[in-house]
Design a protein around this motif. Structure first.
Motif, PDB file in Angstrom:
ATOM      1  N   ARG A 100       0.825  -1.211   0.000  1.00  0.00           N
ATOM      2  CA  ARG A 100       0.000   0.000   0.000  1.00  0.00           C
ATOM      3  C   ARG A 100       0.856   1.257   0.000  1.00  0.00           C
ATOM      4  N   LEU A 101       1.976   1.227   0.691  1.00  0.00           N
ATOM      5  CA  LEU A 101       2.877   2.385   0.700  1.00  0.00           C
ATOM      6  C   LEU A 101       3.443   2.653  -0.690  1.00  0.00           C
ATOM      7  N   SER A 113      -5.072   3.441   0.359  1.00  0.00           N
ATOM      8  CA  SER A 113      -4.055   3.603  -0.666  1.00  0.00           C
ATOM      9  C   SER A 113      -4.016   5.070  -1.091  1.00  0.00           C
ATOM     10  N   PHE A 114      -3.032   5.416  -1.905  1.00  0.00           N
ATOM     11  CA  PHE A 114      -2.871   6.809  -2.322  1.00  0.00           C
ATOM     12  C   PHE A 114      -4.016   7.225  -3.243  1.00  0.00           C
ATOM     13  N   GLU A 115      -4.538   8.420  -3.004  1.00  0.00           N
ATOM     14  CA  GLU A 115      -5.611   8.980  -3.825  1.00  0.00           C
ATOM     15  C   GLU A 115      -5.004  10.023  -4.760  1.00  0.00           C
ATOM     16  N   VAL A 159       4.573  12.083   5.623  1.00  0.00           N
ATOM     17  CA  VAL A 159       3.277  12.232   6.302  1.00  0.00           C
ATOM     18  C   VAL A 159       2.210  11.375   5.621  1.00  0.00           C
ATOM     19  N   ILE A 160       2.201  11.383   4.282  1.00  0.00           N
ATOM     20  CA  ILE A 160       1.211  10.592   3.534  1.00  0.00           C
ATOM     21  C   ILE A 160       1.420   9.102   3.781  1.00  0.00           C
ATOM     22  N   LEU A 161       2.673   8.671   3.808  1.00  0.00           N
ATOM     23  CA  LEU A 161       2.957   7.249   4.060  1.00  0.00           C
ATOM     24  C   LEU A 161       2.442   6.830   5.429  1.00  0.00           C
ATOM     25  N   HIS A 162       2.623   7.690   6.425  1.00  0.00           N
ATOM     26  CA  HIS A 162       2.127   7.364   7.767  1.00  0.00           C
ATOM     27  C   HIS A 162       0.598   7.284   7.783  1.00  0.00           C
ATOM     28  N   CYS A 163      -0.055   8.234   7.106  1.00  0.00           N
ATOM     29  CA  CYS A 163      -1.521   8.229   7.071  1.00  0.00           C
ATOM     30  C   CYS A 163      -2.056   6.977   6.371  1.00  0.00           C
TER      31      CYS A 163
END
Length: 342
Positions: free
Chosen positions: A214-215, A333-335, A322-326
């Motif tokens: 997911r990262l 997954s990334f939007e 920060v995004i990876l932690h969230c």
């Protein structure tokens, strides 16, 4: 009555100090820097130990896990924080440091460091070894290029086996540099072989871990960056907010504020340097090589126009952390977002 133990750890011997709840010294001595010897001393002189503290160091993780296995209440103290408290003592000695650490854990004026799990520590060691091999390979390639360039021999960019083939074509039998370059190419081949084994292991670990996959949905974040972040942070719940990850990795600016003076300096560069390097590379890939549009890239490009590309890469690296932690905490997954109409 509760006891509090301070351990000043060195390679061969560890100074031990046991104090009571009131701060009275119960025991001072030394023991071998071995978990078995330390456990025996603690069991004998501090049977009701409430906290056992020692500073971060090269042996801290090993001792922490070994003492935890026998259910001892051990805490690992930030060395910078401990140094600030211990430096006020007039005389510097192992005995005084152990007594100071015992006092710190007694009054609770310390910052506990999160010790990585044994699995994360093992994978981190593998990633650090791989990074060192990459650096050795790159140094050999640059050295060979520099040496043959002095003879007017140039060739296009190449790595690994392709690099060795290009050099063999240029520096054939009978060339003046053949005897010098051949040992370097031999070492280069061995380094590439071992790096390839590490690369296969990295891909296997990333494929088997759902969080790492997911990262990797974040643009610019590849297998190595995702796996390194996964085992550098180890436990995302240690941060009360995602923005704290940037400070933990040394990507936030220093601040000097006193009275009417309030200045922000360069980033602190505290924390893990390898993870910081990979995040900076991820920011570079996002800006230059990622073709698909995303709100993250659009934000980064606007920032680069305003403050410059170099500073923007640092800000994007912090944003990616920060995004990876969230993503890790939320299980998402990334939007990519939707591009707004002109």
């Amino acid at each position: 009555m509760k006891q509090y133990v301070g351990l000043d750890v060195s390679q061969k011997e560890t100074s031990v100090c046991v104090v009571s709840e009131t701060g009275q010294v119960i025991f001072e001595g030394k023991a071998k820097s071995d978990p078995g010897a330390l456990i025996a001393v603690i069991r004998k002189h501090a049977p009701h130990a409430a906290r056992i503290g020692f500073e971060t160091g090269s042996m801290a993780s090993w001792l922490w896990h070994e003492l935890r296995r026998v259910d001892l209440p051990v805490v690992c103290i930030d060395a910078r924080h401990a140094h600030a408290a211990l430096s006020v003592r007039m005389n510097k000695s192992d005995q005084n440091d152990a007594r100071g650490l015992a006092e710190l854990v007694r009054v609770g004026w310390y910052r506990e460091v999160k010790v990585k799990s044994e699995e994360s520590q093992r994978i981190r060691s593998m990633l650090v070894a791989r990074s060192r091999l990459v650096g050795i390979r790159r140094d050999i390639e640059n050295q060979v290029r520099s040496m043959i360039k002095e003879y007017g021999l140039l060739f296009r960019r190449a790595v690994g086996l392709q690099f060795r083939n290009e050099v063999d074509l240029l520096v054939g039998e009978g060339h003046q540099l053949r005897a010098v370059i051949e040992p370097l190419l031999l070492i280069h081949g061995q380094v590439c072989e071992q790096q390839s084994k590490f690369d296969d292991e990295v891909r296997r670990l990333a494929k088997s871990d759902e969080t790492t996959r997911r990262l990797m949905t974040v643009p610019g974040v590849g297998v190595v960056t995702a796996l390194t972040f996964r085992h550098t942070v180890d436990d995302p719940s240690r941060f009360h907010s995602a923005s704290s990850v940037g400070a933990y990795l040394g990507l936030t600016p220093r601040r000097n504020q006193s009275g009417e003076t309030d200045r922000n300096g360069r980033i602190s560069r505290w924390g893990d340097g390898l993870m910081r390097t990979y995040l900076f590379e991820a920011a570079t890939v996002l800006l230059y090589r990622t073709k698909k549009w995303s709100s993250l890239k659009a934000w980064g490009m606007k920032l680069a126009k305003r403050i410059g590309m170099k500073k923007a890469k640092v800000a994007i690296a912090r944003k990616i952390a920060v995004i990876l932690h969230c993503i890790w905490v939320d299980g998402t997954s990334f939007e990519w977002g939707a591009m707004k109409a002109a």
